[in-house]
Structures are given as C-alpha cells and as structure tokens.
Write a protein that holds these residues in place. Structure first.
Motif, PDB file in Angstrom:
ATOM      1  N   GLU A 126      22.246  31.668  13.351  1.00 20.56           N
ATOM      2  CA  GLU A 126      23.138  30.864  14.181  1.00 20.56           C
ATOM      3  C   GLU A 126      22.982  31.217  15.654  1.00 20.56           C
ATOM      4  O   GLU A 126      23.122  30.353  16.524  1.00 20.56           O
ATOM      5  CB  GLU A 126      24.588  31.063  13.734  1.00 20.56           C
ATOM      6  CG  GLU A 126      24.890  30.470  12.370  1.00 20.56           C
ATOM      7  CD  GLU A 126      26.372  30.516  12.031  1.00 20.56           C
ATOM      8  OE1 GLU A 126      27.178  30.856  12.923  1.00 20.56           O
ATOM      9  OE2 GLU A 126      26.716  30.195  10.872  1.00 20.56           O
ATOM     10  N   SER A 127      22.692  32.464  15.957  1.00 14.93           N
ATOM     11  CA  SER A 127      22.552  32.886  17.351  1.00 14.93           C
ATOM     12  C   SER A 127      21.328  32.271  18.030  1.00 14.93           C
ATOM     13  O   SER A 127      21.213  32.290  19.258  1.00 14.93           O
ATOM     14  CB  SER A 127      22.474  34.414  17.438  1.00 14.93           C
ATOM     15  OG  SER A 127      21.327  34.895  16.748  1.00 14.93           O
ATOM     16  N   ASP A 128      20.400  31.718  17.236  1.00 16.59           N
ATOM     17  CA  ASP A 128      19.224  31.060  17.794  1.00 16.59           C
ATOM     18  C   ASP A 128      19.522  29.634  18.261  1.00 16.59           C
ATOM     19  O   ASP A 128      18.684  29.003  18.910  1.00 16.59           O
ATOM     20  CB  ASP A 128      18.089  31.013  16.768  1.00 16.59           C
ATOM     21  CG  ASP A 128      17.566  32.394  16.410  1.00 16.59           C
ATOM     22  OD1 ASP A 128      17.443  33.226  17.333  1.00 16.59           O
ATOM     23  OD2 ASP A 128      17.286  32.639  15.226  1.00 16.59           O
ATOM     24  N   MET A 129      20.704  29.109  17.902  1.00 15.07           N
ATOM     25  CA  MET A 129      21.066  27.732  18.199  1.00 15.07           C
ATOM     26  C   MET A 129      21.999  27.677  19.409  1.00 15.07           C
ATOM     27  O   MET A 129      22.927  28.481  19.521  1.00 15.07           O
ATOM     28  CB  MET A 129      21.766  27.081  17.008  1.00 15.07           C
ATOM     29  CG  MET A 129      20.973  27.087  15.694  1.00 15.07           C
ATOM     30  SD  MET A 129      19.549  25.962  15.759  1.00 15.07           S
ATOM     31  CE  MET A 129      18.217  27.153  15.923  1.00 15.07           C
ATOM     32  N   ILE A 130      21.778  26.709  20.306  1.00 16.79           N
ATOM     33  CA  ILE A 130      22.644  26.503  21.466  1.00 16.79           C
ATOM     34  C   ILE A 130      23.305  25.134  21.315  1.00 16.79           C
ATOM     35  O   ILE A 130      22.657  24.096  21.482  1.00 16.79           O
ATOM     36  CB  ILE A 130      21.852  26.557  22.789  1.00 16.79           C
ATOM     37  CG1 ILE A 130      21.104  27.885  22.920  1.00 16.79           C
ATOM     38  CG2 ILE A 130      22.789  26.356  23.979  1.00 16.79           C
ATOM     39  CD1 ILE A 130      20.168  27.946  24.114  1.00 16.79           C
ATOM     40  N   THR A 131      24.589  25.133  20.969  1.00 12.45           N
ATOM     41  CA  THR A 131      25.307  23.893  20.728  1.00 12.45           C
ATOM     42  C   THR A 131      26.295  23.646  21.866  1.00 12.45           C
ATOM     43  O   THR A 131      27.093  24.518  22.211  1.00 12.45           O
ATOM     44  CB  THR A 131      26.049  23.942  19.391  1.00 12.45           C
ATOM     45  OG1 THR A 131      26.934  25.069  19.382  1.00 12.45           O
ATOM     46  CG2 THR A 131      25.067  24.083  18.233  1.00 12.45           C
ATOM     47  N   LEU A 132      26.243  22.449  22.444  1.00 16.64           N
ATOM     48  CA  LEU A 132      27.116  22.080  23.555  1.00 16.64           C
ATOM     49  C   LEU A 132      28.396  21.403  23.084  1.00 16.64           C
ATOM     50  O   LEU A 132      29.248  21.047  23.898  1.00 16.64           O
ATOM     51  CB  LEU A 132      26.360  21.169  24.528  1.00 16.64           C
ATOM     52  CG  LEU A 132      25.051  21.758  25.075  1.00 16.64           C
ATOM     53  CD1 LEU A 132      24.392  20.779  26.039  1.00 16.64           C
ATOM     54  CD2 LEU A 132      25.290  23.102  25.758  1.00 16.64           C
ATOM     55  N   LYS A 133      28.506  21.206  21.786  1.00 16.23           N
ATOM     56  CA  LYS A 133      29.724  20.735  21.138  1.00 16.23           C
ATOM     57  C   LYS A 133      29.729  21.332  19.733  1.00 16.23           C
ATOM     58  O   LYS A 133      28.685  21.777  19.249  1.00 16.23           O
ATOM     59  CB  LYS A 133      29.772  19.204  21.077  1.00 16.23           C
ATOM     60  CG  LYS A 133      28.685  18.581  20.180  1.00 16.23           C
ATOM     61  CD  LYS A 133      28.791  17.067  20.119  1.00 16.23           C
ATOM     62  CE  LYS A 133      29.997  16.587  19.373  1.00 16.23           C
ATOM     63  NZ  LYS A 133      30.030  16.979  17.945  1.00 16.23           N
TER      64      LYS A 133
END
Length: 325
Positions: A126-133
């Motif tokens: 999960e830390s590899d993902m950058i979610t803006l929402k």
C-alpha cells in the motif's frame, strides 16, 4: 445490467499486455455486467481474442481518442483504464462525468485519482501507491489478471515434465528489440534443447528467425499456449507472460528490456518463482549458461508458483465490482 467500459490500447510500440489483461478482466465480469472494450485501430488478432468476450469499439490512433472516449460516457458507467498515459487530470475528467473509475497499473510511485487501483505485481504494498482520494487497493497476485484457462490451470495440479527437452522463448507480442533472436542464439550455442519461439503479430523479424532451427508458434490462443507451456522444461520470458507460466507451473527464467518489467522480474526471483537474469541485451554466453544452471537447480520454483497463484482471482474481482452496483 450496469455498463463497464474498458479502455486499453495495443500495438508495436506499447505491446499487447494492457489489452490482454483488460480483456481478461472483461471475461470475468461479462456475465454480470454489460462490457465493452475501447481500443485504437484494433488488429485482426485483437478482434479474434475479443470474440465471445465483449465488443471492441474502435478509436483513432490520434490524440482525438482521449476526448472521443470521454464523449461516450453518460456518467453511470464503471470505467477501467489500463495504460501509462492516463494521467491524474484525465482520471479527474472521468470522475467529473459521474463514473466509477478503476485504474490498472503495474508501477509504483504514481499518482491516482480513482476509486480502485489494481496492481498485481508480486510484493507490491500500500505504501507504494499514491492516492489523491480514498481508493480501494487490489494488490499482488491475489488480483493477477489472467485469461480464463490460466485461472482454471491454477486450480489443477501442475503438469510439469522435468524430462522434457523443449524450451520456450517468449519475448512478448512485439519484441521490438528482437531479443528472441538473441536468446535463441544463446540456447543453440550452449544446449541441445528443442527451441520453441512464441511470436506475436507485431514482431518484425520473423524472416530472420525463420532461418534458425526452431519451431515457431504465432498468435496462439490462450488454450494452445497453456498446452505449449505444459510441454516445456523451461520458459524464458518477460514479465508479460511470466504470470501465465506460473499459473500453469513450469521452470521460469525472466529478464527485462523495458522499465516496467524490472519490478516484476526482481520480485519473481525474490520469492523464488523464477530466476532473474537482468537485461536480456546485456547477457553474454557464459552468464546465460550460469543462469540456466541456476534455474535447473531451483527445486522449489513450481511449488512456490502454486502458492502465489491460487485460482481464486475471479471471485475476488467479482466481489469488488459488485460493490459498485
């Protein structure tokens, strides 16, 4: 039925992986949803692969394809994007239409403005993902996007014949750097195996490889490819085909010639599902021979492949998409 619009292109410059995995997801969902796959100027191969799965909607190969797809959205569809050129602004444009959005992407460190991210790279976190929402993350091989016959293969005992004298070289549907010829030459120099080569319809060097003592398989169906893999002692491939090999169960050597191959290659080796040999273009004859010996000594590869590919991916995807209804 609720509509799902898939958006994935294919071709000599970008390969066929995005298209095939989107079509694989459509094959899982088609009985519960009204699916259509939008793709630029589909080839005869793409049209054949889509038969019985969902309609293909042709878009032009110009920049106009982006706005034309947006114009087709009414706002009540689920949209599935699969390629590296759908940036955050394009994702926001789809969300502003009122659609639910799913992004398929096998990279890490990218920004997303989406409801769901599918990243099936083994070892992704999960830390590899950058979610803006807020987004639901479907990560790792539990969400591997494979064609149906390979999902069924995961549920069966691996059929592996260690006495086989055949090796399959599979460098993807385009192989624009012609790594197939390089690997075939190395095999012919260092082994007595029957060498088989899998080619796609965008491969430009068939005249050259046809002069070599190999068997050529071109544009195989998924079922034919599964059967072919079952006959091999070893498959040498990129990340594009690696998961299908793991689903069947076979000794596997993976390498790279594109940046998006590297993480998959490293993690397949980290968890002992395959031997990683780095960039194919840098392989020398001696180094290649060492990797072959290493692979044949990997006694746990096939057992580990079965552990990571359990055949329950379809049920997981259906559960996720039914949450949209």
């Amino acid at each position: 039925m609720k509509k799902i619009y898939f958006r994935a292109d294919a071709g000599a410059d970008i390969g066929y992986g995005h298209f095939i995995r989107s079509l694989s997801l459509a094959s899982i969902l088609k009985d519960k949803f009204e699916c259509a796959l939008f793709t630029q100027t589909p080839s005869a191969y793409q049209l054949k692969e889509a038969e019985g799965v969902c309609p293909l909607v042709s878009l032009p190969s110009t920049q106009e394809k982006y706005t034309l797809f947006l114009d087709r959205l009414d706002g009540d569809e689920i949209v599935v994007l699969d390629n590296y050129f759908y940036d955050v602004q394009y994702q926001k444009a789809i969300k502003e239409k009122g659609c639910s959005l799913v992004c398929i992407d096998d990279r890490k460190g990218q920004q997303f403005y989406t409801d769901v991210i599918i990243n099936h790279v083994i070892g992704i976190s999960e830390s590899d993902m950058i979610t803006l929402k807020p987004a639901r993350l479907l990560l790792g091989t539990d969400y591997a996007l494979l064609r149906k016959c390979f999902m069924w293969a995961m549920r069966q005992p691996a059929i592996y014949n260690p006495e086989s004298e055949e090796v399959l070289v599979a460098m993807g549907g385009t192989d624009y750097n012609n790594m197939s010829v390089k690997i075939v030459r190395l095999l012919l120099q260092r082994t007595d195996f029957q060498v088989n080569v899998l080619l796609g319809d965008s491969y430009k060097y068939e005249t050259e490889i046809a002069t070599m003592p190999v068997r050529i398989y071109k544009n195989c169906s998924a079922e034919d490819l599964k059967t072919l893999i079952q006959k091999q002692k070893l498959v040498i491939s990129t990340s594009t085909l690696a998961y299908e090999v793991c689903a069947v169960g076979c000794l596997l050597m993976v390498g790279s010639f594109a940046e998006n191959h590297i993480d998959v290659e490293k993690n397949l080796a980290k968890y002992h599902l395959a031997t990683a040999c780095g960039r194919f273009s840098e392989l020398t004859s001696d180094v290649f021979c060492d990797f072959l010996k290493q692979t044949f000594q990997e006694k746990e590869q096939i057992r580990n492949q079965r552990h990571f590919f359990d055949g329950k991916q379809a049920e997981r995807f259906l559960a996720c998409f039914e949450n949209f209804v």
